[in-house]
Write a protein that holds these residues in place. Structure first.
Motif, mmCIF file in Angstrom:
data_model
loop_
_atom_site.group_PDB
_atom_site.id
_atom_site.type_symbol
_atom_site.label_atom_id
_atom_site.label_comp_id
_atom_site.label_asym_id
_atom_site.label_seq_id
_atom_site.Cartn_x
_atom_site.Cartn_y
_atom_site.Cartn_z
ATOM 1 N N PHE A 126 -57.213 63.471 1.354
ATOM 2 C CA PHE A 126 -55.909 63.918 1.842
ATOM 3 C C PHE A 126 -56.003 65.313 2.468
ATOM 4 O O PHE A 126 -55.304 65.620 3.424
ATOM 5 N N GLU B 5 -45.028 62.975 3.350
ATOM 6 C CA GLU B 5 -45.411 64.326 2.965
ATOM 7 C C GLU B 5 -46.762 64.734 3.529
ATOM 8 O O GLU B 5 -47.027 65.928 3.727
ATOM 9 N N LEU B 6 -47.649 63.762 3.816
ATOM 10 C CA LEU B 6 -48.945 64.094 4.399
ATOM 11 C C LEU B 6 -48.803 64.696 5.800
ATOM 12 O O LEU B 6 -49.705 65.391 6.284
ATOM 13 N N LYS C 177 -51.210 70.544 -2.875
ATOM 14 C CA LYS C 177 -50.285 69.472 -2.518
ATOM 15 C C LYS C 177 -51.012 68.138 -2.400
ATOM 16 O O LYS C 177 -50.477 67.089 -2.777
ATOM 17 N N LEU D 254 -50.001 64.761 -4.415
ATOM 18 C CA LEU D 254 -49.652 63.529 -3.696
ATOM 19 C C LEU D 254 -50.561 62.379 -4.108
ATOM 20 O O LEU D 254 -50.099 61.234 -4.238
ATOM 21 N N TRP D 255 -51.850 62.662 -4.317
ATOM 22 C CA TRP D 255 -52.763 61.577 -4.723
ATOM 23 C C TRP D 255 -52.369 61.042 -6.097
ATOM 24 O O TRP D 255 -52.340 59.820 -6.297
ATOM 25 N N HIS E 5 -50.504 53.471 1.344
ATOM 26 C CA HIS E 5 -49.908 54.412 0.410
ATOM 27 C C HIS E 5 -48.396 54.278 0.469
ATOM 28 O O HIS E 5 -47.836 53.678 1.394
ATOM 29 N N ASP F 164 -49.046 59.043 -5.829
ATOM 30 C CA ASP F 164 -49.289 57.729 -5.248
ATOM 31 C C ASP F 164 -49.908 56.785 -6.279
ATOM 32 O O ASP F 164 -49.560 55.603 -6.347
ATOM 33 N N VAL G 34 -45.510 59.512 0.061
ATOM 34 C CA VAL G 34 -46.779 60.210 0.266
ATOM 35 C C VAL G 34 -47.114 60.273 1.757
ATOM 36 O O VAL G 34 -47.533 61.323 2.277
#
Length: 414
Positions: A230, A254-255, A268, A272-273, A247, A276, A251
């Motif tokens: 990510f 937000e990526l 971050k 997020l990982w 995903h 998810d 997520v």
């Protein structure tokens, strides 16, 4: 003697479990002198009839019969599983077999009790017929037990009537609306059991649900390797992942807005990982694999998911991990708490709700139990044309817990 171990063997014979018997009218004086005969249904092709059995036994005084089908069968056979263990004391090995319980009842000749033309007797149940026998031929102890049982039955009827009357009085005195409000408050309290630790005396929003209670330092460090994908992601890769739906929507959105600062970007990405992974884990039912989230998931994270977000259940002779409804509610609460830390303590609940495949009412109940202020997403970038999105905001002072919206609406209707 060696330490005892056991081995499951199934049925002692083909399609024939071990037989356990109990006698409804007393205890045998010489059980070793009994001989039993088992009759099987001839229709072995029928999925239900092929398991039907009739067990017959005789003593000097009475004949007994039991079966595993029909209206008189024991309900415990359908609700429970029974096993018989045979222990070899020398080797310490126990062989465990399937078993089935038969309730042996005396086979009485109705012709000897009353005339053939008495239709009232023919319509009585087996228990009622046995009670007639006790009244006529029973011992003093059996008659006292019969009278006691009948008095208890009368007492139960009186108690049920009293409880029904008391419930009606409570409803009349308190009102249906107040009772519904109490039930709604109980629902919120039940959900609260599965929330992350909440510090109601916090001086900052980030201290209400502390990040360390969501991810420990060791777990956070373990996310560095899988989250590296990510950190270095490109816009083209985000577009491809969006098309593949590899995903969740939260997520992927937000990526697109990862910070340029290296430290904040890495933080971050790790969050997020893990978020998810939590959402994907919530969509599972029965966990059958040792590493359900794949080999790329760190061992400490897999252990955290199995220990904190599954319930143990016993099925088909083995213990399994289950993502129950209550555990999904717990996962949802941790997802919301983590999303709040990612988005400066304001997050789109509707996107998370869709990712977790929840009903809006359920999502709102959990959000309100977490003391979030819920509002519409009007005016936010990219959401101007959708007024149905709900925002959850964590701010101080924390609002007082209230009943769910569905329960409030029902209260207004009443």
């Amino acid at each position: 003697m060696a330490a005892a171990t056991w081995r499951y063997r199934g049925d002692p014979e083909a399609d024939q479990p071990a037989v356990l018997v109990r006698f409804s009218n007393g205890r045998l004086r010489r059980p070793d002198a009994m001989r039993f005969t088992v009759y099987r249904n001839r229709d072995t092709a029928h999925p239900r009839k092929k398991h039907r059995r009739i067990l017959v036994s005789e003593t000097e005084r009475l004949s007994y019969v039991g079966n595993n089908f029909g209206s008189g069968v024991l309900k415990c056979n359908s609700l429970c599983r029974y096993f018989v263990g045979v222990l070899d004391k020398d080797s310490g090995q126990m062989e465990v077999y399937n078993a089935e319980i038969f309730n042996m009842q005396p086979l009485l000749s109705e012709d000897n009790l009353i005339p053939d033309d008495t239709k009232e007797y023919q319509n009585k149940s087996y228990r009622e017929k046995m009670d007639l026998c006790i009244e006529a031929f029973g011992t003093s102890k059996q008659k006292r037990a019969l009278n006691s049982r009948r008095m208890n039955a009368v007492g139960n009827d009186i108690l049920n009537t009293a409880v029904t009357k008391a419930a009606a009085n409570i409803i009349d005195a308190k009102g249906v609306s107040a009772l519904i409000q109490d039930v709604a408050q109980d629902d919120v309290q039940n959900i609260s059991v599965f929330l992350p630790p909440c510090n109601e005396d916090a001086d900052k929003p980030e201290n209400v649900y502390k990040f360390e209670d969501i991810l420990s330092p060791a777990e956070y460090e373990a996310l560095r390797v899988p989250a590296a994908a990510f950190v270095n992601i490109t816009p083209e890769e985000i577009t491809k992942k969006t098309e593949d739906k590899s995903h969740c929507s939260f997520v992927l959105e937000e990526l697109k807005f990862l910070p340029d600062d290296e430290k904040r970007r890495d933080h971050k990405a790790r969050c997020l990982w893990f978020l998810d992974t939590l959402i994907k884990f919530s969509c599972l039912k029965v966990i059958k694999k040792k590493h359900p989230m794949g080999p790329e998931c760190p061992h400490i994270i897999s252990r955290k998911l199995m220990k904190n977000f599954t319930s143990l259940t016993y099925n088909d002779g083995s213990v399994q991990n289950l993502v129950s409804a209550s555990m999904k509610a717990k996962i949802t609460a941790y997802v919301i708490a983590l999303a709040l830390h990612i988005n400066n303590f304001q997050t789109d609940l509707t996107i998370l709700q869709n990712d977790m495949k929840l009903q809006e009412s359920r999502m709102m109940d959990i959000a309100k139990a977490m003391r979030l202020k819920v509002s519409k997403a009007k005016g936010l970038p990219g959401l101007e044309n959708d007024q149905n999105h709900k925002l959850g905001t964590l701010s101080l002072p924390l609002p007082v817990q209230k009943a769910s919206g569905k329960q409030q609406k029902r209260r207004k209707m009443n």
